[in-house]
Each structure stands twice: as structure tokens, then as C-alpha cells.
Design a protein around this motif. Structure first.
Motif, short mmCIF file in Angstrom:
data_model
loop_
_atom_site.label_atom_id
_atom_site.label_comp_id
_atom_site.label_asym_id
_atom_site.label_seq_id
_atom_site.Cartn_x
_atom_site.Cartn_y
_atom_site.Cartn_z
N GLU A 177 0.83 -1.20 0.00
CA GLU A 177 0.00 0.00 0.00
C GLU A 177 0.87 1.26 0.00
OE1 GLU A 177 -4.02 -1.60 2.33
OE2 GLU A 177 -2.67 -0.18 3.32
N VAL A 228 -4.61 -7.75 -5.53
CA VAL A 228 -5.64 -6.79 -5.15
C VAL A 228 -5.09 -5.84 -4.10
CG1 VAL A 228 -7.95 -6.47 -4.20
CG2 VAL A 228 -7.47 -8.45 -5.64
N ARG A 281 -6.28 -2.25 -2.67
CA ARG A 281 -7.41 -1.30 -2.75
C ARG A 281 -7.05 0.09 -2.26
NH1 ARG A 281 -9.89 -6.25 -1.40
NH2 ARG A 281 -11.47 -6.88 -2.95
N LYS A 282 -5.95 0.21 -1.52
CA LYS A 282 -5.52 1.52 -1.01
C LYS A 282 -4.05 1.73 -1.34
CE LYS A 282 -6.83 0.40 3.17
NZ LYS A 282 -7.03 0.47 4.63
N ARG A 328 -8.35 5.14 -0.63
CA ARG A 328 -8.98 4.09 -1.41
C ARG A 328 -8.93 4.49 -2.88
NH1 ARG A 328 -11.68 0.89 2.27
NH2 ARG A 328 -12.16 1.92 4.25
N ALA A 368 -10.67 3.62 -5.28
CA ALA A 368 -11.99 3.83 -5.86
C ALA A 368 -12.50 5.26 -5.66
CB ALA A 368 -12.98 2.84 -5.26
N SER A 398 -1.78 -0.60 -10.65
CA SER A 398 -3.12 -1.07 -10.31
C SER A 398 -4.12 0.07 -10.34
CB SER A 398 -3.11 -1.72 -8.92
OG SER A 398 -2.24 -2.81 -8.87
#
Length: 351
Positions: free
Chosen positions: A239, A269, A271-272, A318, A320, A350
Motif C-alpha cells: 500500500e 488486489v 485497494r488503497k 482508497r 476507488a 493497479s
């Protein structure tokens, strides 16, 4: 013992830096005195000892042959068949979270010599780093000694990149270590000298810069450094963009904290990530508490602020939410901020 980056590596690194530093003050280079400490790790088993403690493949500093293919973000000095001069890495705890971010420098000239490595770390955790190393030393043939007589500098080129190329290659023999920063070319070079060295003789035309300008550059590029940006026992290496900064090997074998890092990598994966952020209003350095929550416009948690100064900082966000309007809640007031993806990230990064 002198360690230098080759002429080709320096010249190649300049091309990318000059693109990112256009418009800055027309000087050959700015030299920033860093609040980082150096520890000497020396002995027949120095590399093998560090290999079990750090995320990167430390044997590349001592082994002959061609190193593994570099990842997309690798700067020119780490590519090719020559032994690397410097490696970036993290020391992790057994849960796989970052304890210390370090840069290793090779002082020995050939694989036949006894391994002689300098380890750079945050100066505020120098004692803790030494205790950590000595805890795992056991019967290894390794000597661990702080280098209090050395100074560490970040060297960032100015607009006249063409001039600095010849200056560095001609005067590098006056430096103990002068090598491109192993994390990414946008961070310039690392320079290690004896305390009191005359920098204008080592890099003609350079000047000593304000350390706050160095931190502003780091924040703008999203480069974490030290315990404020990477809180011990909190930050996760992937991360924190460790793979993007050439700081981890996924083929080297076991090291402390490897399991979570390897599993996250192979799952693919994340995500952050740590990202540079720009605040709508400037704040004094340290006035925003580490871990302050960042919210979306609708009030949903989007991440946490790590560190910064003025209107720049870095935050764990995040992925997203990074294109949404974001804000910090400080003393009851909402401060808008925007996140950006650094240009130096690999194009395959990513989403």
C-alpha cells in the motif's frame, strides 16, 4: 573506498529528471542535508544477514552475474548487468507491517571483497534500528556500527541538467557514495560525504537547499520517507508503493514479514495506496494529526492523512475514491483536497 554511479547512469537519469524539473531555479543542483542516519554493516555474512530482515534481494549487492529483470519503475542505475550501488527496502515486523524504510549502499568494489554496506534510516529510530539488527545477529560474522562522522545529502538537479552531468562525473571521486536514488529517478541522487565536506567542490555550481523544499518535492511526487510517512507497525509495504519504488523482491525467499506481502502481491488486489494530495489551504507542518480521516463529499471514509506541510501532503486513499471531491475535517472545519497519480508510477499500475 569510493562508490560511484557510472557516467551512462548519471546521464540517462538526467533526461527524466530534466523533464520533471523544468522551470525551476537555473542552478546545477540543490543539495539537501537529510535527517537520516547511517549504520555500517560489515563482515563476511553481512549480505546474508540483511537478506533475512529486509524486503529486497540484498545478495544483489554482492553476487556476480546479471540481476533479475528490473520492474517498470527501476531507475537506470539499477538496470543492466552491473552490481547495483544502492537498494531500497523495508524492514517489516512479523505481521508484515513496515518498521523502517531503509536504503542500502555498497561500499565494497567487487564480489571478492568482504561485504561492506551502509544502511540509511530515519535518524529518530537509529537506536531502534541497531537493536533490531543486533537482535537477529546471533552468531553471524557481522559488525554493526553507527557512522556518526558521515553526512547524507539528497541531490536534485536544477534546470541546467546538461551542466551537472559533467560536474558529477568529474567530481564524484571526492564523495564516499554518489549514486542515483534507487527508488525512482525523480528523486535525483544520494550523496554521502564526510562531515564538513565542501559540496561546491564535489558538485560545482550546486547550493545547499532548504530541507522544506526537499519535503515539498517528496510530497508532490508521493514519496514516503521516515516514520512520519510510514508509521512503524501501521504502514503496509505494498500500500506504501514499495513495489513501484523497487523495494521488494518476490523471488528472494523468506524474510521477516514476508507472508502477508507475498500473499497480497499474488492475489493482485491492492485497494488503497499512498498518494500525493493537494490541500485547498496551507497548514503548518505537523498541524494535521497523522491518521486524520479523509471523507468523500457524501461523508463516506476514503482514507487517512499521513503527513505534509503547506498545501502538500501524502495520504493513504482508497483507489476507488481518488477522483471524487475529498475533504479533511480539521477542528470542525472541512478542508477540500485533491489526490493525483504520480507521473513516475508505471503505466501498468493497479487501478
Amino acid at each position: 573506498m569510493l562508490v560511484r554511479a557510472g557516467t551512462a547512469a548519471i546521464t540517462s537519469g538526467l533526461s527524466g529528471l530534466s523533464r520533471l524539473w523544468r522551470g525551476r531555479e537555473s542552478v546545477a543542483a540543490a543539495c539537501f542535508p537529510l535527517s537520516r542516519a547511517l549504520v555500517e554493516v560489515r563482515g563476511a555474512e553481512a549480505a546474508l544477514f540483511l537478506q533475512g530482515l529486509l524486503t529486497n534481494d540484498v545478495t544483489r549487492l554482492v553476487a556476480e552475474g546479471t540481476p533479475p529483470p528490473p520492474p517498470p519503475a527501476t531507475p537506470p542505475a539499477a538496470a543492466g548487468g552491473a552490481l547495483p550501488r544502492a537498494l531500497y527496502a523495508h524492514a517489516l515486523n512479523v505481521q508484515g507491517r513496515c518498521l523502517y524504510d531503509v536504503i542500502l549502499y555498497r561500499l565494497h568494489q567487487s564480489p571478492e571483497e568482504e561485504p561492506h554496506i551502509l544502511l540509511e534510516c530515519d535518524s529518530s529510530v537509529l537506536d531502534a534500528v541497531q537493536k533490531h539488527l543486533k537482535l537477529y545477529k546471533i552468531r553471524r560474522k557481522v559488525n554493526i556500527t553507527p557512522c556518526l562522522d558521515l553526512s547524507l545529502w539528497a541531490v536534485v538537479p536544477g534546470e541546467r541538467a546538461g551542466d551537472i552531468s559533467s560536474s558529477l562525473t568529474q567530481c564524484a571521486d571526492q564523495a564516499l557514495v554518489l549514486t542515483p536514488d534507487p527508488r525512482t529517478e525523480v528523486m535525483g541522487w544520494r550523496l554521502i560525504t564526510k562531515k564538513g565536506a565542501n559540496l561546491s567542490e564535489i558538485i560545482p555550481g550546486s547550493h545547499v537547499g532548504d530541507i522544506e523544499d526537499y519535503h515539498r518535492h517528496r510530497y508532490k511526487q508521493g514519496i514516503p520517507e521516515g516514520v512520519e510517512d510510514l508509521p512503524p507497525g501501521v504502514a503496509l509495504p505494498l500500500e506504501s508503493n514499495l513495489a513501484y519504488m523497487n523495494g521488494v523482491s518476490f523471488t528472494k525467499g523468506c524474510y521477516i514479514g514476508q507472508e502477508l506481502t507475498a500473499r497480497t502481491h499474488h492475489m493482485g488486489v491492492i485497494r488503497k495506496r499512498l498518494l500525493p494530495v493537494h490541500l485547498a489551504a496551507p497548514f503548518p507542518k505537523g498541524s494535521i494529526p497523522e491518521g486524520t480521516e479523509i471523507l468523500t463529499e457524501s461523508g463516506k471514509p476514503a482514507g487517512k492523512f499521513r503527513a505534509g506541510g503547506g498545501e502538500l501532503g501524502i495520504a493513504l486513499l482508497r483507489l476507488a475514491n481518488i477522483k471524487e471531491p475529498l475533504c479533511l475535517s480539521i477542528a470542525g472545519d472541512k478542508v477540500k483536497l485533491t489526490a493525483s497519480v504520480p507521473e513516475w508510477w508505471p503505466t501498468t499500475s493497479s487501478k
